[in-house]
Design a protein around this motif. Structure first.
Motif, PDB file in Angstrom:
ATOM      1  N   ARG A   2     -42.458  27.821  10.786  1.00  0.00           N
ATOM      2  CA  ARG A   2     -41.473  27.207  11.669  1.00  0.00           C
ATOM      3  C   ARG A   2     -41.748  27.627  13.104  1.00  0.00           C
ATOM      4  NH1 ARG A   2     -35.078  27.673  10.648  1.00  0.00           N
ATOM      5  NH2 ARG A   2     -34.477  25.894  11.891  1.00  0.00           N
ATOM      6  N   THR A   4     -40.306  26.773  16.944  1.00  0.00           N
ATOM      7  CA  THR A   4     -39.184  26.142  17.628  1.00  0.00           C
ATOM      8  C   THR A   4     -39.465  25.950  19.110  1.00  0.00           C
ATOM      9  OG1 THR A   4     -37.669  27.191  16.072  1.00  0.00           O
ATOM     10  CG2 THR A   4     -36.710  26.340  18.098  1.00  0.00           C
ATOM     11  N   ASP A  30     -39.659  22.334  15.077  1.00  0.00           N
ATOM     12  CA  ASP A  30     -38.227  22.599  15.170  1.00  0.00           C
ATOM     13  C   ASP A  30     -37.854  22.473  16.644  1.00  0.00           C
ATOM     14  OD1 ASP A  30     -35.649  23.467  14.236  1.00  0.00           O
ATOM     15  OD2 ASP A  30     -36.094  25.466  14.989  1.00  0.00           O
ATOM     16  N   VAL A  32     -34.713  22.335  19.610  1.00  0.00           N
ATOM     17  CA  VAL A  32     -33.338  22.518  20.065  1.00  0.00           C
ATOM     18  C   VAL A  32     -33.300  21.980  21.490  1.00  0.00           C
ATOM     19  CG1 VAL A  32     -31.493  24.159  20.546  1.00  0.00           C
ATOM     20  CG2 VAL A  32     -33.062  24.579  18.634  1.00  0.00           C
ATOM     21  N   ASP A  50     -30.994  13.647  16.273  1.00  0.00           N
ATOM     22  CA  ASP A  50     -30.316  14.728  15.546  1.00  0.00           C
ATOM     23  C   ASP A  50     -29.824  14.201  14.201  1.00  0.00           C
ATOM     24  OD1 ASP A  50     -28.556  16.742  14.600  1.00  0.00           O
ATOM     25  OD2 ASP A  50     -28.000  17.322  16.626  1.00  0.00           O
ATOM     26  N   ARG A  56     -32.338  19.175  17.074  1.00  0.00           N
ATOM     27  CA  ARG A  56     -30.953  19.662  17.116  1.00  0.00           C
ATOM     28  C   ARG A  56     -30.484  19.421  18.531  1.00  0.00           C
ATOM     29  NH1 ARG A  56     -26.209  19.997  15.938  1.00  0.00           N
ATOM     30  NH2 ARG A  56     -25.168  21.959  15.580  1.00  0.00           N
ATOM     31  N   MET A  82     -28.645  32.495  18.907  1.00  0.00           N
ATOM     32  CA  MET A  82     -28.878  31.557  17.802  1.00  0.00           C
ATOM     33  C   MET A  82     -29.737  32.175  16.704  1.00  0.00           C
ATOM     34  SD  MET A  82     -29.568  27.971  19.806  1.00  0.00           S
ATOM     35  CE  MET A  82     -29.462  26.952  18.329  1.00  0.00           C
ATOM     36  N   ARG A  84     -31.030  30.738  14.297  1.00  0.00           N
ATOM     37  CA  ARG A  84     -32.086  29.779  14.004  1.00  0.00           C
ATOM     38  C   ARG A  84     -33.422  30.214  14.615  1.00  0.00           C
ATOM     39  NH1 ARG A  84     -31.146  23.995  14.205  1.00  0.00           N
ATOM     40  NH2 ARG A  84     -33.184  23.071  14.058  1.00  0.00           N
ATOM     41  N   LEU A  85     -33.377  30.736  15.838  1.00  0.00           N
ATOM     42  CA  LEU A  85     -34.619  31.122  16.504  1.00  0.00           C
ATOM     43  C   LEU A  85     -35.218  32.377  15.894  1.00  0.00           C
ATOM     44  CD1 LEU A  85     -33.751  30.258  20.165  1.00  0.00           C
ATOM     45  CD2 LEU A  85     -34.954  28.915  18.456  1.00  0.00           C
ATOM     46  N   ARG A  86     -34.401  33.219  15.333  1.00  0.00           N
ATOM     47  CA  ARG A  86     -34.916  34.417  14.668  1.00  0.00           C
ATOM     48  C   ARG A  86     -35.716  34.047  13.420  1.00  0.00           C
ATOM     49  NH1 ARG A  86     -34.229  37.722  18.768  1.00  0.00           N
ATOM     50  NH2 ARG A  86     -32.106  37.847  19.478  1.00  0.00           N
ATOM     51  N   ARG A  87     -35.491  32.839  12.903  1.00  0.00           N
ATOM     52  CA  ARG A  87     -36.196  32.387  11.702  1.00  0.00           C
ATOM     53  C   ARG A  87     -37.505  31.669  12.015  1.00  0.00           C
ATOM     54  NH1 ARG A  87     -30.826  30.786  10.517  1.00  0.00           N
ATOM     55  NH2 ARG A  87     -31.401  28.608  10.831  1.00  0.00           N
ATOM     56  N   SER A  88     -37.785  31.386  13.274  1.00  0.00           N
ATOM     57  CA  SER A  88     -39.073  30.786  13.628  1.00  0.00           C
ATOM     58  C   SER A  88     -40.156  31.820  13.408  1.00  0.00           C
ATOM     59  CB  SER A  88     -39.075  30.328  15.087  1.00  0.00           C
ATOM     60  OG  SER A  88     -38.278  29.189  15.238  1.00  0.00           O
TER      61      SER A  88
END
Length: 168
Positions: A2, A4, A30, A32, A50, A56, A82, A84-88
């Motif tokens: 992933r 982002t 990904d 945002v 979206d 997103r 967020m 979400r960004l930690r999961r990239s």
């Protein structure tokens, strides 16, 4: 993997699909996007993208709190929180790196005074700054953009690099 991209946008409606296609082509998967004060349908296009699960789309936090300036900084402050960004996980490809920095290369108008909506922007605006500052008479460093591993301790994300608590 992933990867982002975070992008503030305002009045970029005619260019969104090419921007998205290009970034998908180079491996970003990904997105945002923060919008503010759009007058050309940019926000409606992003809302539909979206709904389709391609980006997103979020209102820029600066609009929610009615700040007339600081759109980029408001978005970056919000992004810091967020999960979400930690999961990239681009950093899985380079496990010993906490930061990936790259030189910024600006593209200009290439002598084009009006753009043609039927021609890809990449085909119209194909000239960039010289890779050396010498022709411009500057001695300052070129701009740098930095991608940061989410687990690295930093105070906040800036436009070009993170603001770190400690030297890494």
């Amino acid at each position: 993997m992933r990867i982002t991209a975070i992008k503030p946008m305002k009045n970029e409606g005619p260019f969104i699909l090419e921007w998205l296609a290009y970034h998908l082509m180079i491996g970003i998967n990904d997105f945002v996007v923060f919008t503010n004060d759009c007058e050309d349908g940019t926000d409606a296009i992003l809302e539909r993208l979206d709904e389709l699960g391609l980006v997103r789309d979020l209102p820029n936090p600066s609009c929610v709190r009615e700040a007339a300036d600081g759109h980029n900084w408001a978005a970056m402050s919000y992004v810091d929180a967020m999960p979400r960004l930690r999961r990239s996980d681009l950093f899985d490809a380079v496990p010993n790196a906490d930061f990936i920095s790259m030189n910024q290369l600006n593209f200009g108008c290439s002598g084009v005074e009006t753009y043609d909506l039927d021609t890809m922007l990449m085909d119209q605006f194909d000239r960039s700054m010289h890779k050396s500052n010498q022709p411009y008479g500057w001695n300052r460093a070129r701009g740098v953009k930095t991608i940061t591993r989410g687990s690295v301790p930093f105070d906040r994300m800036g436009n070009h690099s993170p603001m770190c608590r400690a030297k890494i």
